[in-house]
Design a protein around this motif. Structure first.
Motif, mmCIF file in Angstrom:
data_model
loop_
_atom_site.group_PDB
_atom_site.id
_atom_site.type_symbol
_atom_site.label_atom_id
_atom_site.label_comp_id
_atom_site.label_asym_id
_atom_site.label_seq_id
_atom_site.Cartn_x
_atom_site.Cartn_y
_atom_site.Cartn_z
ATOM 1 N N VAL A 65 18.287 15.061 10.908
ATOM 2 C CA VAL A 65 18.766 14.759 12.271
ATOM 3 C C VAL A 65 17.626 14.478 13.155
ATOM 4 O O VAL A 65 16.547 15.105 13.139
ATOM 5 C CB VAL A 65 19.355 15.726 12.917
ATOM 6 N N ARG A 66 17.355 13.137 13.485
ATOM 7 C CA ARG A 66 16.174 12.581 14.346
ATOM 8 C C ARG A 66 16.418 12.504 15.750
ATOM 9 O O ARG A 66 15.610 12.277 16.755
ATOM 10 C CB ARG A 66 15.657 11.180 13.792
ATOM 11 N N THR A 67 17.736 12.529 16.318
ATOM 12 C CA THR A 67 18.173 12.454 17.555
ATOM 13 C C THR A 67 18.887 13.620 18.117
ATOM 14 O O THR A 67 19.483 14.416 17.334
ATOM 15 C CB THR A 67 18.921 11.082 17.950
ATOM 16 N N ALA A 68 19.103 14.090 19.482
ATOM 17 C CA ALA A 68 19.789 15.176 19.944
ATOM 18 C C ALA A 68 20.098 14.767 21.330
ATOM 19 O O ALA A 68 19.700 13.961 22.056
ATOM 20 C CB ALA A 68 18.774 16.340 20.029
ATOM 21 N N ARG A 69 21.411 15.326 21.824
ATOM 22 C CA ARG A 69 22.059 15.226 23.017
ATOM 23 C C ARG A 69 21.966 16.396 23.628
ATOM 24 O O ARG A 69 22.550 17.321 23.061
ATOM 25 C CB ARG A 69 23.164 14.338 23.041
ATOM 26 N N PHE A 70 21.467 16.614 24.688
ATOM 27 C CA PHE A 70 21.462 17.850 25.591
ATOM 28 C C PHE A 70 22.679 17.508 26.885
ATOM 29 O O PHE A 70 21.992 16.850 27.695
ATOM 30 C CB PHE A 70 20.286 18.266 25.932
ATOM 31 N N ALA A 71 23.596 18.014 26.552
ATOM 32 C CA ALA A 71 24.566 17.486 27.826
ATOM 33 C C ALA A 71 24.745 18.645 28.778
ATOM 34 O O ALA A 71 25.707 19.623 28.709
ATOM 35 C CB ALA A 71 26.098 17.297 27.222
ATOM 36 N N HIS A 72 24.073 18.983 29.764
ATOM 37 C CA HIS A 72 24.059 19.812 30.850
ATOM 38 C C HIS A 72 25.048 19.413 31.823
ATOM 39 O O HIS A 72 25.215 18.199 31.971
ATOM 40 C CB HIS A 72 22.723 20.125 31.330
ATOM 41 N N PRO A 73 25.804 20.383 32.594
ATOM 42 C CA PRO A 73 26.613 19.696 33.791
ATOM 43 C C PRO A 73 25.738 18.975 34.771
ATOM 44 O O PRO A 73 26.673 17.905 35.350
ATOM 45 C CB PRO A 73 26.928 20.985 34.356
ATOM 46 N N ALA A 74 24.735 19.044 34.910
ATOM 47 C CA ALA A 74 24.028 18.170 35.929
ATOM 48 C C ALA A 74 23.461 16.792 35.330
ATOM 49 O O ALA A 74 23.119 15.936 36.088
ATOM 50 C CB ALA A 74 22.727 19.182 36.337
ATOM 51 N N ALA A 75 23.109 16.802 34.033
ATOM 52 C CA ALA A 75 22.607 15.549 33.521
ATOM 53 C C ALA A 75 22.669 15.690 31.991
ATOM 54 O O ALA A 75 22.659 16.836 31.519
ATOM 55 C CB ALA A 75 21.231 15.324 33.968
ATOM 56 N N VAL A 76 22.862 14.550 31.168
ATOM 57 C CA VAL A 76 22.573 14.484 29.871
ATOM 58 C C VAL A 76 21.395 13.670 29.595
ATOM 59 O O VAL A 76 20.938 12.768 29.988
ATOM 60 C CB VAL A 76 23.829 13.443 29.322
ATOM 61 N N LEU A 77 20.849 14.380 28.553
ATOM 62 C CA LEU A 77 19.502 13.782 27.994
ATOM 63 C C LEU A 77 19.800 13.387 26.612
ATOM 64 O O LEU A 77 20.263 14.125 25.559
ATOM 65 C CB LEU A 77 18.533 15.130 27.848
ATOM 66 N N ASP A 78 19.455 12.297 26.156
ATOM 67 C CA ASP A 78 19.485 11.715 24.966
ATOM 68 C C ASP A 78 18.237 11.254 24.360
ATOM 69 O O ASP A 78 17.726 10.290 25.083
ATOM 70 C CB ASP A 78 20.405 10.199 24.851
ATOM 71 N N PRO A 344 18.303 16.548 35.466
ATOM 72 C CA PRO A 344 18.201 15.550 36.311
ATOM 73 C C PRO A 344 16.631 15.015 36.140
ATOM 74 O O PRO A 344 16.492 13.633 36.069
ATOM 75 C CB PRO A 344 18.719 15.578 37.319
ATOM 76 N N ALA A 345 15.717 15.790 36.301
ATOM 77 C CA ALA A 345 14.237 15.314 36.521
ATOM 78 C C ALA A 345 13.858 14.707 35.080
ATOM 79 O O ALA A 345 13.079 13.680 35.316
ATOM 80 C CB ALA A 345 13.232 16.331 36.911
ATOM 81 N N ILE A 346 14.316 15.249 33.940
ATOM 82 C CA ILE A 346 13.718 14.987 32.734
ATOM 83 C C ILE A 346 14.624 13.688 32.381
ATOM 84 O O ILE A 346 13.825 12.544 31.671
ATOM 85 C CB ILE A 346 13.937 15.913 31.612
ATOM 86 N N ALA A 347 15.777 13.560 32.739
ATOM 87 C CA ALA A 347 16.733 12.589 32.369
ATOM 88 C C ALA A 347 16.435 11.205 32.802
ATOM 89 O O ALA A 347 16.548 10.160 32.253
ATOM 90 C CB ALA A 347 18.046 12.883 32.725
ATOM 91 N N ARG A 348 15.502 10.995 33.719
ATOM 92 C CA ARG A 348 15.057 9.701 34.327
ATOM 93 C C ARG A 348 14.119 9.144 33.375
ATOM 94 O O ARG A 348 13.850 7.741 33.630
ATOM 95 C CB ARG A 348 14.246 9.859 35.675
ATOM 96 N N ASP A 349 13.456 9.883 32.735
ATOM 97 C CA ASP A 349 12.321 8.946 31.738
ATOM 98 C C ASP A 349 12.570 9.348 30.198
ATOM 99 O O ASP A 349 12.201 10.695 30.032
ATOM 100 C CB ASP A 349 11.059 9.659 32.230
ATOM 101 N N PRO A 350 12.828 8.308 29.178
ATOM 102 C CA PRO A 350 12.897 8.649 27.951
ATOM 103 C C PRO A 350 11.867 9.304 27.456
ATOM 104 O O PRO A 350 11.986 10.196 26.337
ATOM 105 C CB PRO A 350 13.377 7.176 27.303
ATOM 106 N N ALA A 351 10.693 9.128 27.644
ATOM 107 C CA ALA A 351 9.511 9.563 27.422
ATOM 108 C C ALA A 351 9.461 11.342 27.768
ATOM 109 O O ALA A 351 9.148 12.019 26.612
ATOM 110 C CB ALA A 351 8.192 9.165 27.600
ATOM 111 N N ASP A 352 10.007 11.687 28.656
ATOM 112 C CA ASP A 352 10.199 13.029 29.305
ATOM 113 C C ASP A 352 11.330 13.777 28.229
ATOM 114 O O ASP A 352 11.124 14.837 27.917
ATOM 115 C CB ASP A 352 10.676 13.095 30.829
ATOM 116 N N VAL A 353 12.244 12.883 27.924
ATOM 117 C CA VAL A 353 13.380 13.502 26.999
ATOM 118 C C VAL A 353 12.763 13.884 25.672
ATOM 119 O O VAL A 353 12.903 15.026 24.931
ATOM 120 C CB VAL A 353 14.374 12.581 26.976
ATOM 121 N N SER A 354 11.826 13.123 25.137
ATOM 122 C CA SER A 354 11.226 13.119 23.809
ATOM 123 C C SER A 354 10.192 14.221 24.121
ATOM 124 O O SER A 354 10.025 15.088 22.879
ATOM 125 C CB SER A 354 10.434 11.825 23.559
#
Length: 398
Positions: A65-78, A344-354
């Motif tokens: 698995v190379r991708t993950a989704r974190f679905a927090h009530p405040a924001a979703v990180l893909d 929400p702070a992380i979700a704004r930037d794909p590099a931060d999600v990674s």
């Protein structure tokens, strides 16, 4: 080698490949199951690749698995895991047997169904083991060094008197089961105020469904039902036939001194933490790699064994301390406001999600990365309070 699951089998494999005579014993027989998150994080996957075991594991049906989704009530990180490797979640019946077979192929002798009852001592030093096969037949074995890779309730650690430190009480109850028909291609994690659920692809087209809740809610989940804890995501889903839901509240958190005269510890025997961050198997493989190198150097005469094992101890603690803090903080289901600000702070930037995924994979030191995500003074203060309960700022920067 006492214990032949990932920490023990991998250590036996590496020592045998280095030309040492190795006996590995385990009270279980293989293939067999054990309580587990199943997760092998990218650093562990990289070791399997280096040892030539990744391709056989993938061929056995454990998807990468190379991708993950974190679905927090405040924001979703893909996002995607950085680097060439992702996360594996193999069935333990497959993974552990593969490691045991590889250890045998490398030249290690493996005794299955053998329980250790005592350590043999000579002049204050461990010099072997006593035990018996479950079907009868006591044995005594002499050894230049005994490695305890026999889990969180390690017989070797107890008999050797390994000292515990940084211990934290068990805080969570963990459940897992296998779900049919989800067709997952990536990991899914659902953090919440009073629970964390996750879904990861495993062998045979199944998904391993994991649930962590505060320890006091164990009976409630048992009564309500496992799948109900996943809400709409598993509405109408079916558990795999003949596969029970497994559960435990036996989830301690502690470091142990991992060596002494004639003995050493690896995996959960030396450092155990809550499964909420899925670090156990990866830690076991990294311990095997580091301990085997220390033993080859020490037993081979390159340096005194006490010196190489002391370096193994220091290196383990240096590499794991921050993740241990992060894990025990997460297991405490800390302030919800922190996650509501951070995601929400992380979700704004794909590099931060990674980078966030790299933290949870053990590729990036947790505290320094989380501190870097916290752009505001208030969020930095919340990061410090939530993930650094000891007050040690040494791993933070920025």
């Amino acid at each position: 080698m006492v214990g032949s699951r990932p920490a023990g089998a991998a250590t036996a494999l590496l020592l045998a490949r280095a030309g040492l005579r190795v006996l590995a014993v385990d009270r279980a027989r293989f293939p067999s199951d054990t309580l587990s998150t199943h997760q092998v994080q990218p650093p562990g996957v990289a070791l399997l690749r280096r040892w030539g075991l990744l391709e056989p594991l993938l061929a056995a049906g454990a998807p990468m698995v190379r991708t993950a989704r974190f679905a927090h009530p405040a924001a979703v990180l893909d996002g995607a895991y950085p680097g060439p490797d992702g996360v594996l979640s193999p069935r333990r019946t497959v993974f552990d047997a593969l490691l045991v077979d590889a250890a045998r192929a490398a030249g290690a002798e493996v005794w299955e169904g053998f329980a250790v009852s005592a350590l043999r001592w000579t002049g204050g030093r461990v010099t072997g083991i006593d035990g018996a096969f479950k079907r009868g037949g006591a044995r005594s074995v002499a050894a230049s060094l005994v490695v305890g890779a026999d889990g969180k309730h390690s017989t070797v650690a107890r008999l050797a008197g390994a000292r515990e430190y940084r211990a934290r009480p068990a805080m969570t109850a963990a459940f897992y089961g296998y779900v049919e028909g989800l067709g997952l291609t990536g990991g899914e994690v659902y953090p919440g105020r009073d629970r964390l659920t996750s879904l990861w692809p495993t062998n045979d087209g199944l998904a391993v469904a994991f649930l962590s809740v505060p320890r006091e809610r164990f009976a409630e989940v048992r009564e309500r039902g496992f799948l109900a804890s996943f809400g709409d995501r598993l509405a109408g889903a079916r558990l795999a036939a003949h596969e029970p839901v497994r559960a435990t509240v036996d989830l301690p958190n502690a470091f142990r001194v991992p060596y002494g005269p004639g003995w050493a510890l690896a995996g959960d025997a030396g450092l155990v933490m809550d499964p909420i961050t899925g670090q156990g198997i990866g830690n076991a493989l990294r311990d095997a790699d580091a301990l085997a190198a220390a033993l080859v150097a020490g037993l081979g005469g390159a340096a005194p064994p006490a010196r190489t094992l002391a370096a193994y101890h220091r290196g383990r603690d240096r590499r794991r301390r921050a993740m241990y803090r992060l894990t025990t903080a997460a297991a405490g289901f800390g302030p919800e406001r922190f996650g509501s600000r951070l995601y929400p702070a992380i979700a704004r930037d794909p590099a931060d999600v990674s980078r966030f995924l790299a933290v949870l994979a053990g590729l990036t030191p947790p505290l320094s990365a989380l501190w870097g995500f916290a752009k505001s003074r208030a969020l930095r203060a919340a990061t410090f309070r939530t993930y650094d309960p000891t007050g040690d700022k040494s791993e933070m920067s920025g």
